[in-house]
Design a protein around this motif. Structure first.
Motif, PDB file in Angstrom:
ATOM      1  N   VAL A 180      53.878 -34.729  -4.435  1.00 55.39           N
ATOM      2  CA  VAL A 180      52.681 -34.171  -5.076  1.00 55.39           C
ATOM      3  C   VAL A 180      52.535 -32.735  -4.575  1.00 55.39           C
ATOM      4  N   LYS A 181      52.575 -31.787  -5.495  1.00 53.09           N
ATOM      5  CA  LYS A 181      52.546 -30.383  -5.100  1.00 53.09           C
ATOM      6  C   LYS A 181      51.134 -29.802  -5.177  1.00 53.09           C
ATOM      7  N   GLY A 182      50.863 -28.851  -4.319  1.00 53.55           N
ATOM      8  CA  GLY A 182      49.601 -28.111  -4.334  1.00 53.55           C
ATOM      9  C   GLY A 182      49.867 -26.661  -3.940  1.00 53.55           C
ATOM     10  N   THR A 183      48.793 -25.965  -3.554  1.00 54.09           N
ATOM     11  CA  THR A 183      48.924 -24.570  -3.136  1.00 54.09           C
ATOM     12  C   THR A 183      48.737 -24.479  -1.624  1.00 54.09           C
ATOM     13  N   PRO A 184      49.754 -24.035  -0.901  1.00 45.41           N
ATOM     14  CA  PRO A 184      49.584 -23.897   0.546  1.00 45.41           C
ATOM     15  C   PRO A 184      48.641 -22.731   0.865  1.00 45.41           C
ATOM     16  N   SER A 185      47.864 -22.902   1.940  1.00 42.28           N
ATOM     17  CA  SER A 185      46.929 -21.829   2.299  1.00 42.28           C
ATOM     18  C   SER A 185      46.436 -22.039   3.727  1.00 42.28           C
ATOM     19  N   HIS A 186      45.700 -21.038   4.229  1.00 43.73           N
ATOM     20  CA  HIS A 186      45.006 -21.168   5.506  1.00 43.73           C
ATOM     21  C   HIS A 186      43.806 -22.075   5.286  1.00 43.73           C
ATOM     22  N   ASN A 191      40.383 -23.485  -1.366  1.00 47.28           N
ATOM     23  CA  ASN A 191      41.628 -23.921  -2.025  1.00 47.28           C
ATOM     24  C   ASN A 191      41.286 -25.084  -2.948  1.00 47.28           C
ATOM     25  N   ASP A 192      41.338 -24.842  -4.251  1.00 47.13           N
ATOM     26  CA  ASP A 192      41.012 -25.908  -5.199  1.00 47.13           C
ATOM     27  C   ASP A 192      42.273 -26.625  -5.700  1.00 47.13           C
ATOM     28  N   PRO A 238      48.870 -27.973   3.409  1.00 50.28           N
ATOM     29  CA  PRO A 238      50.290 -28.071   3.038  1.00 50.28           C
ATOM     30  C   PRO A 238      50.516 -27.828   1.551  1.00 50.28           C
ATOM     31  N   GLY A 239      51.726 -27.418   1.238  1.00 52.83           N
ATOM     32  CA  GLY A 239      52.066 -27.170  -0.158  1.00 52.83           C
ATOM     33  C   GLY A 239      52.463 -28.413  -0.917  1.00 52.83           C
ATOM     34  N   HIS A 240      52.684 -29.509  -0.208  1.00 54.08           N
ATOM     35  CA  HIS A 240      53.048 -30.741  -0.908  1.00 54.08           C
ATOM     36  C   HIS A 240      52.817 -31.944  -0.006  1.00 54.08           C
ATOM     37  N   VAL A 241      52.733 -33.101  -0.632  1.00 60.41           N
ATOM     38  CA  VAL A 241      52.649 -34.389   0.060  1.00 60.41           C
ATOM     39  C   VAL A 241      53.830 -35.238  -0.406  1.00 60.41           C
ATOM     40  N   ASP A 242      54.543 -35.828   0.536  1.00 58.07           N
ATOM     41  CA  ASP A 242      55.673 -36.694   0.218  1.00 58.07           C
ATOM     42  C   ASP A 242      55.250 -38.158   0.288  1.00 58.07           C
ATOM     43  N   LEU A 243      55.668 -38.922  -0.708  1.00 54.43           N
ATOM     44  CA  LEU A 243      55.369 -40.349  -0.774  1.00 54.43           C
ATOM     45  C   LEU A 243      56.666 -41.145  -0.871  1.00 54.43           C
ATOM     46  N   VAL A 244      56.636 -42.373  -0.360  1.00 55.24           N
ATOM     47  CA  VAL A 244      57.716 -43.335  -0.576  1.00 55.24           C
ATOM     48  C   VAL A 244      57.107 -44.555  -1.254  1.00 55.24           C
ATOM     49  N   ILE A 245      57.738 -44.982  -2.340  1.00 54.64           N
ATOM     50  CA  ILE A 245      57.224 -46.110  -3.123  1.00 54.64           C
ATOM     51  C   ILE A 245      58.276 -47.202  -3.164  1.00 54.64           C
ATOM     52  N   ASP A 246      57.886 -48.408  -2.753  1.00 52.17           N
ATOM     53  CA  ASP A 246      58.763 -49.583  -2.726  1.00 52.17           C
ATOM     54  C   ASP A 246      58.444 -50.432  -3.951  1.00 52.17           C
TER      55      ASP A 246
END
Length: 356
Positions: A180-186, A191-192, A238-246
């Motif tokens: 899941v991508k987003g915009t990285p920032s301080h 940050n919306d 963070p600029g993204h979140v990583d997921l694992v799906i079983d």
């Protein structure tokens, strides 16, 4: 051999297997123990890597072949063990030790059964025994690499702990990595497009998503998000979140269909299957092996757990002594009586199936 002698030898072999470390990809010493069994019983065998296999003495290429398969690798013991995982000790009828239940009891019971029938001259099926490695990691140097080397297999009996009930179907597995991508920032600035906040809706989607096709033996497909990873420090969005799906796949879908559905519908920026090779497996309920088991009082069910069945293309039945609930648990054990009865029931099952 007398049945009692065969049962005693099988339990002794299991003790030796428990006492010998055999983590996946490190099964060479337990493969040596399987070789020793064949030599002592004066049976012809073959070995490839850490896989040991054999055919019955009077193998006939004109007959169909039945594979008897189980694995001799184990996972690593978890931190909750209170016993030495490599000490094979019998207490109150329980044989303790790593791999005793998953799947040492099944392995030695199938090997004993193969030995019982090895010199039989008029079998309806050829028998092929394969004690294989890398099952716990679905590795490529286990049963998968053996299939081209062995004679054609028409049906398989896979030894996994089922309380000697007939698992006539088994769910497949697809593991997905998603992003899941987003915009990285301080973190101090507005940050919306925060990837972590966006992930909340994504997780809800996965929780609620339903694959409509249901299987009579295996029920519905089960999808579970099992891992989440994001961020590097407290003051950075963070600029993204990583997921694992079983995803545990029933026999109403192919793994390729599951992949296509999630590629089209999952509300993530990237989703990719690690592998599509671990398919669901089954055997027709009217197969003579199943009917023979039912005649012996065994019940049928669908198994949610994965085994080497996923590598096989032929009809396959999962059946073995021990209880799946004990697998991968601390202070793992199998009842000695389960092994003794498992050998006896395997022999009776094949006796009924072999009748012409």
């Amino acid at each position: 051999m007398k049945l009692e002698e065969l049962q005693k030898d099988a339990i002794e072999l299991l003790k030796q297997l428990i006492a010998t470390q055999s983590f996946s990809k490190e099964e060479d010493n337990t493969a040596d123990l399987l070789e020793k069994w064949f030599r002592e019983k004066d049976m012809t065998f073959f070995r490839h890597l850490n896989n040991v296999w054999a055919t019955n003495k009077y193998f006939d290429a004109d007959k169909p072949s039945l594979l008897l398969n189980s694995h001799h690798d184990t996972i690593k013991p978890n931190s909750a063990y209170t016993r030495d995982p490599f000490e094979a000790k019998i207490e109150e009828g329980k044989l303790y030790g790593l791999g005793s239940n998953d799947a040492g009891g099944c392995l030695v019971s199938l090997l004993a059964t193969f030995t019982w029938y090895y010199e039989a001259k008029d079998l309806k099926y050829n028998l092929i025994f394969a004690g294989t490695g890398e099952e716990e990691i679905n590795g490529k140097n286990g049963i998968a690499c053996m299939l081209p080397k062995m004679p054609k297999i028409d049906v398989a009996l896979v030894g996994e702990p089922t309380l000697m009930q007939l698992a006539i179907a088994e769910k497949g597995l697809v593991v997905f990595d998603a992003k899941v991508k987003g915009t990285p920032s301080h973190a101090a600035h507005p940050n919306d497009n925060n990837a972590i906040y966006k992930t909340a809706d994504v997780l809800k989607w996965f929780e609620d998503f339903d694959f409509p096709k249901e299987s009579e033996a295996l029920g519905k497909v089960k999808l579970t998000v099992t891992q989440i990873n994001a961020g590097s420090q407290h003051n950075v969005v963070p600029g993204h979140v990583d997921l694992v799906i079983d995803v545990r796949v029933n026999d109403a879908y192919s793994n390729a269909e599951i992949d296509q559905i999630l590629q089209e519908k999952a509300p993530v920026d990237i989703i990719a299957a690690r592998s599509l090779r671990l398919n669901s497996s089954s055997i027709p309920p009217d197969h003579e092996l199943v009917k023979a088991g039912i005649a012996l009082g065994m019940e049928t069910y669908g198994s949610p757990t994965l085994s080497d069945q996923a590598m096989l293309k032929c009809p396959s039945l999962k059946l073995g002594p021990g209880d799946s609930i004990r697998s991968h648990s601390a202070d793992e054990f199998i009842y000695v009586k389960e092994i003794e009865e498992g050998i006896e029931k395997y022999i009776k099952l094949l006796e009924k199936a072999f009748k012409k």
